[in-house]
Design a protein around this motif. Structure first.
Motif, mmCIF file in Angstrom:
data_model
loop_
_atom_site.group_PDB
_atom_site.id
_atom_site.type_symbol
_atom_site.label_atom_id
_atom_site.label_comp_id
_atom_site.label_asym_id
_atom_site.label_seq_id
_atom_site.Cartn_x
_atom_site.Cartn_y
_atom_site.Cartn_z
ATOM 1 N N ASN A 398 -20.474 105.057 75.363
ATOM 2 C CA ASN A 398 -20.718 105.980 74.264
ATOM 3 C C ASN A 398 -19.415 106.276 73.543
ATOM 4 O OD1 ASN A 398 -23.594 107.066 74.012
ATOM 5 N ND2 ASN A 398 -23.293 107.179 76.227
ATOM 6 N N SER A 406 -28.220 110.268 77.273
ATOM 7 C CA SER A 406 -29.268 109.646 78.086
ATOM 8 C C SER A 406 -29.092 108.142 78.204
ATOM 9 C CB SER A 406 -30.648 109.944 77.485
ATOM 10 O OG SER A 406 -30.740 109.420 76.156
ATOM 11 N N SER A 407 -28.177 107.592 77.395
ATOM 12 C CA SER A 407 -27.901 106.158 77.416
ATOM 13 C C SER A 407 -26.493 105.902 77.934
ATOM 14 C CB SER A 407 -28.022 105.573 75.999
ATOM 15 O OG SER A 407 -26.863 105.871 75.234
ATOM 16 N N ASP A 462 -32.535 100.415 72.387
ATOM 17 C CA ASP A 462 -33.246 100.977 71.233
ATOM 18 C C ASP A 462 -32.859 100.247 69.948
ATOM 19 O OD1 ASP A 462 -30.821 102.013 70.299
ATOM 20 O OD2 ASP A 462 -31.230 104.066 70.967
ATOM 21 N N HIS A 466 -28.363 101.252 71.387
ATOM 22 C CA HIS A 466 -27.999 101.997 72.592
ATOM 23 C C HIS A 466 -28.734 101.419 73.799
ATOM 24 C CE1 HIS A 466 -27.458 105.050 69.322
ATOM 25 N NE2 HIS A 466 -26.307 105.198 69.954
ATOM 26 N N THR A 468 -30.011 101.837 77.670
ATOM 27 C CA THR A 468 -30.358 102.799 78.710
ATOM 28 C C THR A 468 -30.717 102.020 79.970
ATOM 29 O OG1 THR A 468 -31.213 104.395 77.112
ATOM 30 C CG2 THR A 468 -31.905 104.672 79.400
ATOM 31 N N THR A 470 -32.547 101.560 83.248
ATOM 32 C CA THR A 470 -33.809 102.122 83.751
ATOM 33 C C THR A 470 -34.012 101.925 85.249
ATOM 34 O OG1 THR A 470 -34.954 100.076 83.132
ATOM 35 C CG2 THR A 470 -34.950 101.861 81.513
#
Length: 612
Positions: A398, A406-407, A462, A466, A468, A470
């Motif tokens: 980030n 959240s990512s 996304d 980004h 994420t 899981t």
């Protein structure tokens, strides 16, 4: 929130100029010889001492001269097993300039494992911190026989006689008093092997990750485009330099940008060193933030209702401001409260962290969204990233002006990602390893012919790019009812409650989920009080009411998960999982398979006679 700094400044050294990791060091010395490079605590003088880049260069020349006397050839492996200190850097830079391959080892690692790595890598020279380490290594069943020289940083002068081994030298004995002229660097191919990093595997023997100069240098440069480090920055280094994350983000990136690095005395003394050093940047793993968060929660639990209200209000307003600054929401009237809330609540938390932090990198494992939200809301800009030893290690991160907690952020410059089969995150770029040392089968299993590395982690990407994470393909729990559950997410949620120190969710092939939990010191006291009994972990672990209390607390933490993810049983573990008892890797990751095997009888009892 702190505003991003301008990353385009004249002191950043490019990959093209540096060429190699030792070339990076020489260029930094050339550009800023009088600037403070490192700061460390002198135990004898009881004071912090600074080292300029010129002083470091003079020391590296001495180390290189000593290495050249050892009859080592370019490509030979040399190992270092030191805590973070300027000597770690001196040794590595001298070795790299001599064309040698550096093998970093964890000081907390078991002697048997370290000896295996030394033997597997064919290490010829080893730098140790103290004589206790060599004593332990020399007593293992199969000590590394190919070692031709052992140098000990802190040792008595007659150590060679103490061990009856003429290979052993103290550092003062081994280093020349001075160097007449700086030795010439070997200047290897940038794509030549620079280091062998043994992954602290949670199962089986570790694998030696082969990284070239270009792998690590390009990754450091790409990371520097994201974290905006400048020559005015001061980093506090406490993660082991044998960890790839610290080595790239806390060693090579500051060197690229001309920042100063201070070496913390220890993790235990971190709370004292933070206000003393007052760093502007911190590189850490989630466990550090989890500990601080647990401390805050404990204090709030003991405080007044007003203190809790103000804290929660500060978090709510701070988070709203953060979302507004990121351009995701509009301005709110409540933002006018922030100057007061910052002074009364947020500033007190930030001052405990030194008071000057402008950005904090978190990696190595997933950081709980709740913990991330609290710190970011209070003004600590945590930038979560993602990487692997096999990718030097940073893949995504980030940014200050594009922070989606959240990512794990977007890929850093030069790195590509895509989703493969079963949504596995695939990675390609100049940071991807050369392969595993003497293990072509393992290399072929993870690395395709066209350069795509299978991370083994599942992900979502996304529309903005980004990433994420899981779950982990190998860690997915599949219950007997066919439900697929990533345990890491549930474990992170459970650990938000400070009564829990460690936790493992289990249930592979079973009809319901259970947990193995290690309670914190506060947790044991709380459970004992509620059970109206003595604080005796062994007795409490067999107390049915204690299990009910634990399950109730867990249920509150995982209320947002699907119904099939309910935890039905809990086993209270009385002894923490540590590196020493072999339940954690040196990077503090849980050895899931090892723990499940060790507690197999307890696990069977959790499911005995139950078909729920």
């Amino acid at each position: 929130m702190n505003s991003p700094k301008n990353s385009a400044h004249k002191d950043v050294i490019t990959v093209e100029i540096a060429q190699t990791l030792d070339g990076l060091f020489r260029e930094r010395v050339k550009r800023t010889p009088g600037k403070i490079a490192y700061r460390s605590y002198d135990v004898l003088e009881e004071t912090w001492r600074d080292f300029t880049w010129k002083e470091m260069a003079d020391a590296v020349a001495r180390w290189q001269t000593a290495l050249q006397r050892e009859n080592l050839a370019p490509g030979d492996r040399v190992a270092v097993m030191l805590r973070n200190c300027q000597e770690w850097v001196m040794f590595e830079q001298a070795a790299l300039a001599s064309g040698l391959v550096v093998v970093p080892l964890y000081t907390e690692d078991r002697a048997e494992n370290a000896a295996w790595c030394l033997e597997h890598a064919g290490v010829k020279l080893l730098l140790l911190e103290n004589q206790t380490q060599w004593q332990a290594l020399s007593e293992v069943k199969n000590p590394p026989a190919q070692l031709a020289r052992i140098i000990i940083l802190e040792a008595m002068t007659d150590i060679m006689y103490a061990f009856n081994d003429n290979r052993v030298r103290t550092l003062p004995e081994w280093l020349p008093a001075e160097t007449a002229q700086n030795p010439e660097p070997v200047s290897p191919d940038p794509h030549a092997l620079a280091t062998l990093i043994y992954t602290s595997g949670t199962t089986g023997r570790p694998k030696g990750v082969m990284l070239s100069h270009h792998n690590m240098l390009s990754n450091a440069f790409g990371s520097a485009q994201v974290v905006t480090v400048t020559c005015e920055d001061l980093l506090l280094s406490f993660l082991p330099l044998s960890h790839t994350f610290e080595r790239t983000a806390g060693y090579y990136v500051p060197m690229l940008c001309g920042a100063t690095v201070a070496y913390a005395r220890s993790i235990r003394l971190l709370q004292e060193d933070l206000p003393t050093i007052q760093p502007t940047i911190l590189v850490s793993v989630p466990r550090v933030y989890e500990k601080i968060y647990a401390g805050i929660q404990t204090k709030l639990a003991q405080g007044s209702a007003l203190a809790k209200f103000l804290f929660n209000l500060a978090v709510a307003v701070g988070h709203s401001r953060f979302e507004y600054q990121q351009g995701r929401t509009g301005w709110q009237l409540s933002h006018l409260l922030w100057p007061l809330l910052e002074k009364v609540i947020a500033r007190k938390v930030m001052d405990k962290l030194g008071g000057r932090l402008q950005q904090v990198m978190s990696g190595g494992a997933a950081l709980s969204p709740e913990i991330s939200r609290v710190f970011i809301s209070l003004g600590l800009p945590i930038l979560q990233g993602y990487g692997l030893t096999e990718t030097s290690p940073v893949v995504c991160a980030n940014r200050l002006d594009d922070n989606l907690p959240s990512s794990v952020g977007k890929p850093i410059p030069g790195v590509e990602v895509r989703l493969g089969e079963q949504d596995a995150l695939m990675i390609r770029g100049p940071n991807v390893m050369l392969g595993y040392w003497q293990n072509p089968q393992a290399t072929q299993a993870i690395l395709s012919e066209d350069g795509w590395l299978n991370s083994g982690d599942t992900a979502h990407i996304d529309k903005q790019g980004h990433v994420t994470i899981t779950g982990r393909l190998k860690d997915i729990i599949v219950t007997s009812t066919g439900e697929k559950i990533p345990p890491a997410d549930m474990e992170a949620a459970i650990l938000r409650d400070p009564v829990f120190e460690q936790v493992i969710v289990i249930g592979e092939g079973r009809s319901y989920l259970s947990v193995l939990v290690v309670l914190s010191e506060q947790g044991w006291k709380m459970i004992a009080a509620q059970c109206n009994t003595d604080n005796d972990p062994i007795k409490l672990a067999r107390n049915d009411y204690a299990e009910e209390i634990v399950l109730e607390k867990i249920s509150r933490q995982i209320s947002g998960f699907p119904g099939y993810a309910k935890i039905h049983r809990a086993e209270l573990i009385t002894k923490p999982w540590t590196v020493e008892n072999e339940m954690l890797t040196p990077t503090l990751k849980i050895k899931r398979a090892k723990i499940l095997d060790f507690y197999k009888d307890e696990i069977e009892r959790l499911y005995a006679g139950r078909v729920s």
